[in-house]
Design a protein around this motif. Sequence first.
Motif, PDB file in Angstrom:
ATOM      1  N   GLY A  19       0.933  -1.118   0.122  1.00 47.86           N
ATOM      2  CA  GLY A  19       0.056   0.018  -0.036  1.00 47.86           C
ATOM      3  C   GLY A  19       0.772   1.170   0.137  1.00 47.86           C
ATOM      4  N   HIS A  20      -0.020   2.333  -0.087  1.00 47.69           N
ATOM      5  CA  HIS A  20       0.961   3.799  -0.068  1.00 47.69           C
ATOM      6  C   HIS A  20       1.506   3.713   1.484  1.00 47.69           C
ATOM      7  N   TRP A  52      -0.908  -3.896 -10.761  1.00 45.88           N
ATOM      8  CA  TRP A  52      -1.898  -2.739 -10.959  1.00 45.88           C
ATOM      9  C   TRP A  52      -1.447  -1.697  -9.832  1.00 45.88           C
ATOM     10  N   LEU A  53      -1.348  -0.473 -10.327  1.00 46.70           N
ATOM     11  CA  LEU A  53      -1.093   0.696  -9.457  1.00 46.70           C
ATOM     12  C   LEU A  53      -2.239   1.602  -9.444  1.00 46.70           C
ATOM     13  N   ASP A  54      -2.699   1.748  -8.075  1.00 42.56           N
ATOM     14  CA  ASP A  54      -3.881   2.382  -7.756  1.00 42.56           C
ATOM     15  C   ASP A  54      -5.048   1.988  -8.477  1.00 42.56           C
ATOM     16  N   GLY A  55      -5.153   0.680  -8.607  1.00 42.88           N
ATOM     17  CA  GLY A  55      -6.400   0.188  -9.265  1.00 42.88           C
ATOM     18  C   GLY A  55      -6.257   0.042 -10.813  1.00 42.88           C
ATOM     19  N   PRO A 135       8.356   9.102  -8.343  1.00 45.82           N
ATOM     20  CA  PRO A 135       7.423   8.081  -8.676  1.00 45.82           C
ATOM     21  C   PRO A 135       6.458   7.812  -7.573  1.00 45.82           C
ATOM     22  N   ALA A 136       5.412   6.995  -7.993  1.00 42.44           N
ATOM     23  CA  ALA A 136       4.545   6.403  -6.952  1.00 42.44           C
ATOM     24  C   ALA A 136       5.218   5.423  -6.082  1.00 42.44           C
ATOM     25  N   ALA A 137       5.856   4.707  -6.715  1.00 39.73           N
ATOM     26  CA  ALA A 137       6.565   3.416  -6.131  1.00 39.73           C
ATOM     27  C   ALA A 137       7.861   3.357  -6.753  1.00 39.73           C
ATOM     28  N   GLY A 166       3.446   8.842   1.316  1.00 35.29           N
ATOM     29  CA  GLY A 166       2.671   8.134   0.533  1.00 35.29           C
ATOM     30  C   GLY A 166       3.276   7.112  -0.660  1.00 35.29           C
ATOM     31  N   LEU A 167       4.727   6.856  -0.565  1.00 35.85           N
ATOM     32  CA  LEU A 167       5.475   6.393  -1.525  1.00 35.85           C
ATOM     33  C   LEU A 167       5.326   4.851  -1.141  1.00 35.85           C
ATOM     34  N   VAL A 168       5.308   4.071  -2.322  1.00 30.98           N
ATOM     35  CA  VAL A 168       5.161   2.741  -2.133  1.00 30.98           C
ATOM     36  C   VAL A 168       6.825   2.081  -2.508  1.00 30.98           C
TER      37      VAL A 168
END
Lengths: 197, 265
Positions: A19-20, A52-55, A135-137, A166-168
């Motif tokens: 998760g984040h 998947w990233l954020d759905g 990046p998100a992750a 909130g980083l993955v």
Amino acid sequence: MRLAGLRSALAGPFDLVVGHGEAVAISGASGSGKSLFLRMVADLDPNEGEAWLDGRPRAGMRAPDWRARVIYCAAESGWWDSGVGAHFPPGQRVAAAALAGRLGLTADLLTTEVARLSSGERQRLALIRALVRAPAALLLDEPTGALDPAGVARVEALLAERLRAGLVLVLATHDPGQPARLGARQRVMHAGKLEPA
Amino acid sequence: MTPILLTPRDLAISALLLVLDAALSLALRLGLHRQLGIAAARMVIQLLVVGVILRRVFAAASPALTLAVVMLMAAIAAREVAARPEQRLGRFGNLAVAGSAVAGAACLTAVFALTTAIRPMPWYDPRYAVPLAGIILGNVLNAASLALDALLGSVVRERAAVEAQLALGASFGTAMARLARQAIRRGMLPMINQMSAAGLVTLPGIMTGQILAGLEPMEAVKYQILLMFLLAGGGALASVVAVLLTVRLLTDARQRLRLDRLHPR
């Protein structure tokens, strides 16, 4: 980020949900498949299964868009220009200089030649290069392998801050204390399979 | 001015120089006389065969036969290009790349020259088409081979640099742009050298041949200039085609760097 049945001829299948704000630390012997796993998540090696990233499914995104959101940092960083500066987009140089300071690097390293960098400097600059792209992750392969204890602490402090934002984070590490310091869930890679620690 | 025709006796006299070479080899114990003899015999036989074939092809003046001869030459050139790099693309990748680059560039350049500048009647007259295709193929072969070798070598050496860009979200085209550019330059460099040295360092072969054959020097010069332009155009085209096709073969639908498709020789 969710991974379901991610596999190649060499490793997997892998199922993982991160998760984040969460971190997963993967340990395991060299050659057990840690790097293969991270490269598969980044879609740098051929693989089956879905991510998947954020759905949003990976298959529905252009591969470069996925990789820009889910950035992989190799253990041995690659550099495509002789100057360090060329590796940072012009709009991100200020942010890069700020991060360099936080990781104990002088700002003039951003304008020097790659060939003059030490391995520890390369490792930190490669991380900065990824972080400025927001990046998100992040998929980090041995992110602190070349650093002294003070350098390790600085990198971990920065990663902890990004996790709070909130980083993955998924990282492969040989440092036994690192998962606890980052508050990361632990997994062990064994012969191409992820097992609980 | 008509060319001075050579008789078999003239050739026999010039062959005396070869006998001199053999004598030198024996006297100085160079151990080359056997090789020398075989190479000279091969040269004479190969050229005589080509002469006979060209005479037939010219006499037949058939477009199909001309095309067949040109295609055979292109296939041999493509095989040369494909065989040179240290790395091979899959089973037939090198051959596919080399074949498209060499045949495509040479045919396009030759047809362009025959229909615009030289304009024999008909434009596919084998007397012009075959030698023109031959000289263009020779240069295109060189350019494509250098470009392909440079690209395959550098992509293996600089894998980490290419993948670092991919990992940060660059498209495959962006990540490969520098290596592709270098490889195309590598392919074009010899032609630039050739053009800048023309007439100063060497008298180009075609020009020399035409002057010996009795053509007025300025006419020979004009032909040579035309040829240089054709060679530059063909070589650049072949380099670009070879590099772009190879870049495509090195990636997949997910824009990965697929070095697993390369096999060392």
